[in-house]
Design an enzyme around this catalytic site. Structure first.
Site: not given
Length: 719
Positions: A203, A362, A364, A284, A269, A297, A461
């Site tokens: 990342k 966010y 993406r 996760k 989500r 996940k 996050k």
């Protein structure tokens, strides 16, 4: 770096006359103040405002014209590309396009890509210029102009243009041309079918100045992943929102932060806007490598109207998959696995009294060949974390599983600042599936080592949101948090890297001028991070600081190789030496490890807070500590036996040596027990401390030398 200097170095020569005249505006401020004995009047304010208006009109008009031009060029290219691709199957060979036509098209699209890059760079620099001159004006004149002029900026929002739609179109066209009309086909939602692959995930943070450039660089190698190619791109299509669950003790936060074995994150989500009916419940789970398992996940889908009932237990996991069993579209084994997952998630939420605590939002942009997961790059922009908890007595969700006063309307201006954290950077995630020993593609290696990105291993996050939004409920912070005020922009290291055109590389010779401290770019440090270097000083694809490499490493000198045979021999000899004579050979600390982060950043840490560094320590380290302890016991007992032999069979002068050896033996045994217990406690707690022992071996040597010296001394005087 001062902003005036930065503007002169960064501006594009062909656009030079359309940039904000920053130096002229600054000069006007200084001259007006000097001519009026440092007094700023209403007349001077009106004159300065008029000049600002002229500059805004100039920048806005140019941006509008260039936008129109870019859209027209893309439209014309789109029409021509589809005509050329359609002609590939023409029955007449003379009508089929040759390689030269595709090369010309590729060159034309590359030029358009450079135009988009230049336009994005132009708007960013000018917006920063207006903000800087307004700040300088307010500070030097004591007149508050920024709030007033912000309204005028909003009326001519040249800086709010979104290039995502253009990028998606350019990606599709460039992919068609690059593949000569034969783009890779496949299910965009499917992963690759490769076996025996190693997956690497790293990342990075990307500064807003570099976001558009990064997208344009990547699209020349990978197409933008579009799930529905027949649908016109919409801003909501890229929105991803997650609701994270936890309890008031923040158990899931601490587990994920410390990287405990089996640590879980539970989130709900959805993709797109708030009207989306399908909600994914995800879990996760972190696994240590020594377990032989991989972090996973897993998720299952629920209808939005059933989420509240599911989270309270009124709607059971069995009911959730009842329809799926009847339909028979999935295998019995697959449904059983999903139902088992749903039961475990539901039980954990109810048992530990979990509730929504934080939302992440966010947009993406994902780059990947459809159906091929070997290389996947995703860039998350406009990242925001929002409170969803009721820990302070205010139930933000009103008993629902998510708050309904916001949607995907970034920047969520309706929220109070205490309820939201707008992350200052974009988050880039590079996922690779490469065969063992295979190098990643060169363009990816160039990208992750470039000035555009800053590697931040295991950035989360959820963890960042918990640390910033709920400071009263957590006392451990992630290692990156104290350095959030350090600008990650760096000078370009690779001259041939990036989006560029030769004709635009020359710097414009703008007028000089005196520069002062107010011109400095806010918090800019082009030397990179200090203290903890995230990983730009190493190759992030080869060394992940807290996942791929444990803190405590076995000594590897014996296995080192070199092109020089003499150096290889010396490595092996030194490795043997350390193995037989260094009791800390199993506690070689990873080079560059900083054990004093809490001390380094004590001035930046709130009272009572500490930095938590996730450390991976393999189980064999416990056995290494035990072996070291047994070695020390052996040395202590050997010294004790030596003392007994001298006492029983030596003369009068040997008595002194015997006492010395007994004291050394006793000290060694006590010290060995203390070090073993201390090390075991630190290892179990995954503490970032210095495990190597530089005092113990020296202490033993000193006592033995002293005992032996005393023996010779007394023997000498006896003679």
């Amino acid at each position: 770096m001062k902003f005036g200097e930065h503007l002169r170095e960064a501006l594009i020569k062909n656009y030079a006359f359309y940039y904000i005249s920053y130096d002229d505006l600054k000069h006007q401020l200084k001259k007006a103040l000097k001519d009026n004995d440092d007094k700023w009047t209403n007349d001077l304010e009106e004159d300065f405002l008029a000049e600002l208006e002229k500059e805004l009109d100039k920048v806005y008009s140019f941006t509008k014209v260039k936008n129109t031009e870019v859209h027209r060029r893309i439209k014309d290219s789109e029409k021509y590309v589809y005509e050329v691709v359609a002609a590939i199957d023409d029955p007449n060979p003379d009508e089929r396009p040759d390689e030269r036509i595709f090369e010309d098209l590729e060159e034309e699209l590359s030029d358009i890509i450079a135009d988009v890059h230049d336009l994005a760079k132009f708007t960013r620099l000018n917006y920063t210029g207006f903000q800087k001159i307004l700040k300088k004006h307010d500070k030097t004149t004591k007149f508050s102009l920024r709030p007033i002029f912000s309204v005028r900026l909003s009326a001519k929002p040249f800086y709010k243009d979104n290039y995502d739609n253009l990028i998606v179109k350019l990606s599709k066209l460039y992919d068609l041309v690059r593949t000569r009309g034969n783009p890779v086909r496949g299910d965009s939602a499917a992963g690759g079918s490769q076996q025996n692959f190693v997956r690497q995930t790293t990342k990075y943070w990307v500064h807003p100045d570099n976001i558009t450039e990064l997208k344009l660089i990547v699209l020349k190698h990978l197409p933008v992943l579009v799930f529905n190619a027949d649908k016109e791109f919409d801003v909501e299509d890229s929105a991803i929102t997650s609701i994270y669950y936890d309890n008031k003790d923040m158990d899931l936060y601490y587990g994920r932060l410390r990287k405990d074995e089996g640590a879980e994150a539970i989130r709900l989500r959805w993709y797109g806007g708030m009207k989306t009916d399908q909600i994914f419940v995800e879990r996760k789970t972190h696994r240590e490598d020594w377990t032989g398992e991989k972090s996973v996940k897993a998720r299952f889908a629920l209808k939005e109207k059933k989420v509240n009932q599911f989270m309270t237990g009124e709607f059971t996991a069995q009911q959730a998959f009842e329809k799926a069993r009847k339909d028979g579209k999935k295998s019995v084994q697959e449904i059983d696995n999903l139902e088992s997952l749903a039961k475990e998630v539901q039980y954990r939420v109810i048992k530990d009294k979990m509730r929504p605590v934080m939302r992440s939002f966010y947009n993406r942009t994902a780059f990947q060949l459809p159906g091929d997961a070997r290389v996947r790059i995703s860039l998350d922009t406009e990242l925001s974390m929002v409170r969803e908890d009721n820990f302070d007595g205010h139930d933000r969700t009103n008993g629902n599983w998510r708050r309904m006063d916001i949607g995907v309307d970034f920047p969520f201006s309706q929220l109070s600042e205490s309820d939201i954290c707008r992350f200052p950077y974009a988050v880039l995630e590079v996922k690779l599936q490469t065969q063992l020993g295979q190098e990643p593609p060169q363009w990816i290696r160039d990208l992750v080592q470039s000035h555009i990105v800053e590697a931040v291993p295991k950035f989360s996050k959820f963890i960042h949101g918990g640390a910033t939004l709920l400071p009263d409920y957590v006392d451990l912070l992630p290692f990156w948090l104290p350095q959030m005020d350090v600008d990650i922009r760096k000078p370009k290291i690779q001259e041939g890297f990036g989006i560029k055109r030769d004709k635009h590389l020359h710097k414009s010779s703008s007028s000089g001028g005196e520069m002062d401290e107010e011109e400095l770019l806010d918090n800019t440090d082009y030397s990179g991070y200090g203290g903890v270097h995230f990983s730009n000083d190493i190759n992030p694809l080869e060394d992940d600081l807290d996942e791929q490499t444990p803190l405590l490493l076995p000594n590897n000198y014996s296995s080192r190789q070199s092109n020089n045979p003499v150096k290889t021999f010396l490595y092996h000899m030194y490795g043997k030496f350390l193995y037989y004579f260094n009791d800390d050979r199993s506690f070689t600390v990873k080079p560059g490890t900083n054990f004093n982060l809490n001390e380094t950043y004590k001035n930046k840490l709130p009272k009572g807070k500490k930095i938590c560094i996730p450390i991976r320590i393999e189980p064999k380290v416990y056995f290494a500590a035990e072996r070291t302890f047994l070695s020390w016991l052996s040395i202590g007992m050997l010294l004790g036996f030596t003392g007994s032999a001298l006492l029983n069979y030596g003369n009068r002068s040997a008595l002194t040596a015997a006492i010395g050896f007994f004291i050394t033996s006793l000290t060694t045994l006590i010290y060995a027990i203390y070090i073993y217990v201390w090390r075991t406690i630190q290892i179990r707690g995954k503490k970032a401390v210095e495990y190597a022992d530089s005092f113990g071996p020296n202490m033993i040597c000193f006592f033995i030398a002293a005992s032996t010296f005393a023996t010779f001394t007394f023997k000498y005087f006896d003679l």
